[in-house]
Design an enzyme around this catalytic site. Structure first.
Site, PDB file in Angstrom:
ATOM      1  N   HIS A 101       1.050 -57.948 -24.367  1.00 52.30           N
ATOM      2  CA  HIS A 101       2.345 -57.307 -24.630  1.00 52.30           C
ATOM      3  C   HIS A 101       2.246 -55.783 -24.594  1.00 52.30           C
ATOM      4  CE1 HIS A 101       4.779 -60.911 -25.458  1.00 52.30           C
ATOM      5  NE2 HIS A 101       3.610 -61.429 -25.799  1.00 52.30           N
TER       6      HIS A 101
ATOM      7  N   ASP B 248       1.767 -54.216 -21.627  1.00 49.96           N
ATOM      8  CA  ASP B 248       2.178 -53.700 -20.303  1.00 49.96           C
ATOM      9  C   ASP B 248       3.546 -53.040 -20.343  1.00 49.96           C
ATOM     10  OD1 ASP B 248       3.551 -56.193 -20.374  1.00 49.96           O
ATOM     11  OD2 ASP B 248       2.979 -56.770 -18.331  1.00 49.96           O
TER      12      ASP B 248
ATOM     13  N   ALA C 191       2.370 -72.764 -17.554  1.00 50.34           N
ATOM     14  CA  ALA C 191       1.296 -72.800 -18.553  1.00 50.34           C
ATOM     15  C   ALA C 191       0.931 -71.407 -19.038  1.00 50.34           C
ATOM     16  CB  ALA C 191       0.065 -73.476 -17.967  1.00 50.34           C
ATOM     17  N   GLY C 192       1.495 -70.378 -18.407  1.00 57.84           N
ATOM     18  CA  GLY C 192       1.133 -69.010 -18.792  1.00 57.84           C
ATOM     19  C   GLY C 192       0.012 -68.462 -17.926  1.00 57.84           C
TER      20      GLY C 192
ATOM     21  N   SER D 281       0.635 -67.479 -14.771  1.00 58.23           N
ATOM     22  CA  SER D 281       1.330 -66.652 -13.775  1.00 58.23           C
ATOM     23  C   SER D 281       1.481 -67.303 -12.416  1.00 58.23           C
ATOM     24  CB  SER D 281       0.628 -65.296 -13.612  1.00 58.23           C
ATOM     25  OG  SER D 281       0.783 -64.557 -14.774  1.00 58.23           O
ATOM     26  N   SER D 282       1.920 -68.560 -12.431  1.00 55.84           N
ATOM     27  CA  SER D 282       2.198 -69.192 -11.140  1.00 55.84           C
ATOM     28  C   SER D 282       3.350 -68.472 -10.438  1.00 55.84           C
ATOM     29  CB  SER D 282       2.537 -70.669 -11.335  1.00 55.84           C
ATOM     30  OG  SER D 282       3.631 -70.801 -12.206  1.00 55.84           O
TER      31      SER D 282
ATOM     32  N   ASP E 124       1.037 -59.145 -14.458  1.00 54.24           N
ATOM     33  CA  ASP E 124       0.718 -60.353 -13.689  1.00 54.24           C
ATOM     34  C   ASP E 124       0.734 -60.059 -12.192  1.00 54.24           C
ATOM     35  OD1 ASP E 124       0.959 -61.304 -16.263  1.00 54.24           O
ATOM     36  OD2 ASP E 124       2.905 -62.269 -15.921  1.00 54.24           O
TER      37      ASP E 124
ATOM     38  N   TYR F 200      10.754 -62.940 -26.112  1.00 56.48           N
ATOM     39  CA  TYR F 200      10.064 -61.878 -25.354  1.00 56.48           C
ATOM     40  C   TYR F 200      10.927 -60.619 -25.329  1.00 56.48           C
ATOM     41  CZ  TYR F 200       7.434 -59.826 -21.405  1.00 56.48           C
ATOM     42  OH  TYR F 200       6.678 -59.018 -20.585  1.00 56.48           O
TER      43      TYR F 200
HETATM   44  C1  GLA Z   1       4.000 -62.291 -19.703  1.00 56.69           C
HETATM   45  C2  GLA Z   1       4.601 -61.168 -18.857  1.00 56.69           C
HETATM   46  C3  GLA Z   1       3.628 -59.996 -18.740  1.00 56.69           C
HETATM   47  C4  GLA Z   1       3.105 -59.563 -20.098  1.00 56.69           C
HETATM   48  C5  GLA Z   1       2.615 -60.772 -20.888  1.00 56.69           C
HETATM   49  C6  GLA Z   1       2.207 -60.420 -22.285  1.00 56.69           C
HETATM   50  O1  GLA Z   1       2.902 -62.851 -19.036  1.00 56.69           O
HETATM   51  O2  GLA Z   1       4.912 -61.649 -17.573  1.00 56.69           O
HETATM   52  O3  GLA Z   1       4.242 -58.931 -18.056  1.00 56.69           O
HETATM   53  O4  GLA Z   1       4.091 -58.854 -20.799  1.00 56.69           O
HETATM   54  O5  GLA Z   1       3.599 -61.784 -20.957  1.00 56.69           O
HETATM   55  O6  GLA Z   1       1.070 -59.618 -22.272  1.00 56.69           O
END
Ligand code: GLA
Length: 379
Positions: free
Chosen positions: A35, A37, A121-122, A124-125, A170, A219
């Protein structure tokens, strides 16, 4: 057969000819810097050896036709008349729109899309898909790959077309990573350095199998709280607040905002310390920083859920684990552990079992290699 073979074969089956070009863009796991970025701070993500692939060939009209192997669905659209719709095709249209707004002259193409980044899933697909699509447009339209600029195109597509208010992390790592390395990124200047992963450790992604629920609103709420805290300190972003200044003034800040700010300010410090630890091969220190990051995300930033806390605790208790933390946006999804390379299997089976006992859930584990960012090959 690997995914690249699948997409090439599927292209032949569907279009009756071979593709001219193959593009690939990876998913990512964030090692530390969560968090930060969108607070113009520091992050240290790593591209993983799971990616989105597109096999394609140029068309001589200005249309794009793309078939997804996962969704068994074809999307087609004209570059001169982009209209919003729904589903995975929006990421590709969004990229086309951003590129055209930025003045790039695009050619059309036919493509087959496939990949092995777990969705939702987190990992970044969606960034992988955006960057693969951007790489495809660059290949057929003949413009250079400038990683930071292309990452901004991907982020713009996500922010303005898809409507998700993410930061730049990402997309940058998917665009610019180097095999064997993590990416140390300054999210304000977009300057980056490739930092080698220390010897002897493995990066293990642990998918809790819980999925973020109302993540967008949470978020966005965190973003707003961080902006308000930055305003309190009289700076453009929390990146600009030193720990000393924070300590001097924080008693005047409302408790929630104080804790949000404390997470960001200490997390930025941890990223810098993590980079230094990686450079000297101090994996113990790196592990401690992982653990501290998790505690801060749990207590101050409040973006973990019970499953993330349970899997991280189970990992941290294992003797082969140097450190563990949630990774990505939070509220579900994945955690990441730094593990003695020789003991990955023992770690995986023990933590899987401990997590099953505590949560009643089945986790997925992926020992990930740091992979290359977006790439293109002529076939
Ligand atoms: C998600 C967002 C990113 C970043 C993360 C938290 O993955 O896409 O830009 O803010 O959350 O670090």
């Amino acid at each position: 057969m690997k995914t690249e073979g699948f997409v090439i074969q599927a292209f032949r089956d569907m279009f009756g000819d071979k593709p001219t070009t193959l593009v690939r863009a990876p998913g990512r796991v964030n090692l530390i810097g969560e968090h930060t970025d969108y607070n113009a701070g520091f992050v240290l993500p790593m591209a993983i050896d799971r990616a989105v692939w597109i096999a394609l060939r140029p068309r001589d009209d200005r249309r794009v036709q793309i078939h997804s192997l996962d969704y068994e669905e074809t999307v087609e659209f004209p570059l001169d008349d982009l209209r919003k719709g729904e589903g995975w095709g929006e990421y590709i249209k969004g990229v086309a729109n951003e590129l055209q707004v930025e003045g790039f002259k695009l050619a059309g193409w036919d493509g087959i899309l496939g990949g092995d980044v777990p969705k939702g899933a987190g990992l970044s697909s969606s960034a992988a898909l955006e960057l693969a699509a951007t790489r495809a447009f660059a290949a057929v339209s003949g413009f250079d790959w400038q990683p930071a600029r292309m990452a901004q195109i991907g982020q713009g597509a996500e922010n303005r077309w898809v409507g998700v208010n993410c930061g730049i992390m990402d997309q940058m790592v998917s665009a610019a990573a180097q095999a064997g390395h993590a990416l140390f990124l300054d999210c304000r200047s977009l300057e980056y350095e490739h930092v080698p992963l220390p010897q002897g450790v493995a990066v293990v992604v642990m998918d809790t199998s819980t999925r973020r629920g109302l993540v967008d609103s949470a978020y966005n709420e965190r973003r707003t709280q961080c902006e308000a805290a930055a305003e309190f300190f009289g700076v453009p972003a929390l990146r600009d607040v030193s720990l000393e200044e924070f300590n001097r003034k924080n008693s005047e800040l409302e408790n929630t905002f104080m804790r949000r700010a404390r997470h960001i300010i200490t997390e930025n410090q941890r990223v810098l310390q993590a980079v230094a630890a990686m450079r000297t091969g101090d994996v113990r220190k790196l592990g401690i920083l992982f653990n501290e990051s998790h505690a801060s995300l749990r207590d101050d930033f409040e973006v973990t859920n019970e499953a993330l806390n349970q899997i991280v605790e189970a990992a941290q208790m294992h003797s082969a684990c140097l450190g563990a933390r949630m990774t990505g946006g939070g509220f579900g999804g994945c955690a990441v552990a730094l593990v003695d390379r020789e003991q990955v299997e023992a770690f995986t089976s023990a933590v899987m079992e401990a997590y099953r006992r505590r949560s009643g859930l089945e986790a997925q584990f992926y020992a990930c290699q740091p992979s290359q960012g977006a790439s293109m090959a002529m076939l």
